[in-house]
Design a protein around this motif. Sequence first.
Motif, PDB file in Angstrom:
ATOM      1  N   PRO A 276      44.594  39.678  35.951  1.00 47.99           N
ATOM      2  CA  PRO A 276      44.333  40.225  34.616  1.00 47.99           C
ATOM      3  C   PRO A 276      42.837  40.373  34.330  1.00 47.99           C
ATOM      4  O   PRO A 276      42.459  40.908  33.304  1.00 47.99           O
ATOM      5  CB  PRO A 276      44.955  39.189  33.686  1.00 47.99           C
ATOM      6  N   ARG A 280      35.137  35.682  34.962  1.00 47.53           N
ATOM      7  CA  ARG A 280      34.570  35.499  36.298  1.00 47.53           C
ATOM      8  C   ARG A 280      34.543  36.787  37.114  1.00 47.53           C
ATOM      9  O   ARG A 280      33.952  36.813  38.186  1.00 47.53           O
ATOM     10  CB  ARG A 280      35.389  34.468  37.081  1.00 47.53           C
ATOM     11  N   ALA A 281      35.256  37.801  36.611  1.00 47.18           N
ATOM     12  CA  ALA A 281      35.422  39.013  37.422  1.00 47.18           C
ATOM     13  C   ALA A 281      34.068  39.616  37.778  1.00 47.18           C
ATOM     14  O   ALA A 281      33.164  39.665  36.944  1.00 47.18           O
ATOM     15  CB  ALA A 281      36.266  40.030  36.673  1.00 47.18           C
TER      16      ALA A 281
HETATM   17 FE1  SF4 Z   1      41.460  35.131  38.518  1.00 45.88          FE
HETATM   18 FE2  SF4 Z   1      39.029  35.848  39.463  1.00 45.88          FE
HETATM   19 FE3  SF4 Z   1      40.705  37.660  38.399  1.00 45.88          FE
HETATM   20 FE4  SF4 Z   1      39.488  35.849  36.831  1.00 45.88          FE
HETATM   21  S1  SF4 Z   1      38.557  37.483  38.013  1.00 45.88           S
HETATM   22  S2  SF4 Z   1      41.630  36.475  36.732  1.00 45.88           S
HETATM   23  S3  SF4 Z   1      39.533  34.055  38.200  1.00 45.88           S
HETATM   24  S4  SF4 Z   1      41.021  36.471  40.282  1.00 45.88           S
END
Ligand code: SF4
Length: 371
Positions: A276, A280-281
């Motif tokens: 989603p 952190r993306a």
């Molecule tokens: Fe999970 Fe990384 Fe996507 Fe955030 S960006 S939802 S931590 S995979």
Amino acid sequence: GLPEVPVRPIAERRVSRRIQVGPVAVGGGAPVSVQSMTTTRTSDIGATLQQIAELTASGCQIVRVACPTQDDADALAVIAKKSQIPVIADIHFQPKYVFAAIEAGCAAVRVNPGNIKQFDDKVKEIAKAAKDHGTPIRIGVNAGSLDRRLLQKYGKATPEALAESALWEASLFEEHDFRDIKISVKHNDPVVMVEAYRQLAAQCDYPLHLGVTEAGPAFQGTIKSAVAFGALLSQGIGDTIRVSLSAPPVEEIKVGIQILQSLGLRERRLEIVSCPSCGRAQVDVYKLAEEVTAGLEGMEVPLRVAVMGCVVNGPGEAREADLGVASGNGKGQIFVKGEVVKTVPESKIVETLIEEAMRIAEQMEKDGASG
Ligand code: SF4
């Protein structure tokens, strides 16, 4: 500690009698089929066949066409002959169109005998014609057109009223020893609809055509249908489905197929497992997921592709999939069956995933052909 929650698999399919809608079996353990209805004037043969071709290409297995006029009835023979999938004529009041549809070679007819009962002996004649031609009939009870007698008895279109109405309609054919029938009891409220089907399922062995009627525009209609069909199919109820959307019919088919795949009632082809996104993306996950989905549309082999926004959960999920990407630092780690096969710059992620997917698909097809 918390009590252990038992894992409940999807219930065994309800045992229903089998009917044949052309080459497509409905009921009796046959795979749940997906159907839609054309939006063209049926009398416009070219436009109708064009739309049927589009529906066929999208995975539609049975198509229904409305037949409100003589011109539409006259078009049925050509449409039934040229359509790649079985055609059901949808008729409301005019017995003569029912006969025309049967003669035209339609794979089935949707008609409610209650509507034509006032015409002497017509139900008997229809039962005979349908039997002679091996044409099944769908009885389609709708909340909006419930028989007045039942509306008076129940006050409104309750689940009991819908189920009783359908069984009464069926009895009009049973009197003439005709049981080549499937039934729908549609309502725009999934709660009422689910209960109506549950009651109906308990009281007969006819195959059931699931539908939430007037479900609404694409977003609302998709959710209503998914919730209602999910509730019923997970209890083993339902033999063929029609998602009704105020949107082009091809969209109904896409939704219907996704519902069956989500329930494990149909093999998944392409499944995109995308995260989603969160704080952190390190990449635009929405855009990436959409581009990958678009690039891989139409894949003929089952493939799970993970699209992950960062390297926290990314590699784990990407490893579970046939193919995946975990982004970080302006780069994408491309995983195939759990192994990092490449690290590419962000701008190359989509094309690399598509290339790898094609390679895997080719390999799968080869393995499938030899095995
Ligand atoms: Fe999970 Fe990384 Fe996507 Fe955030 S960006 S939802 S931590 S995979």
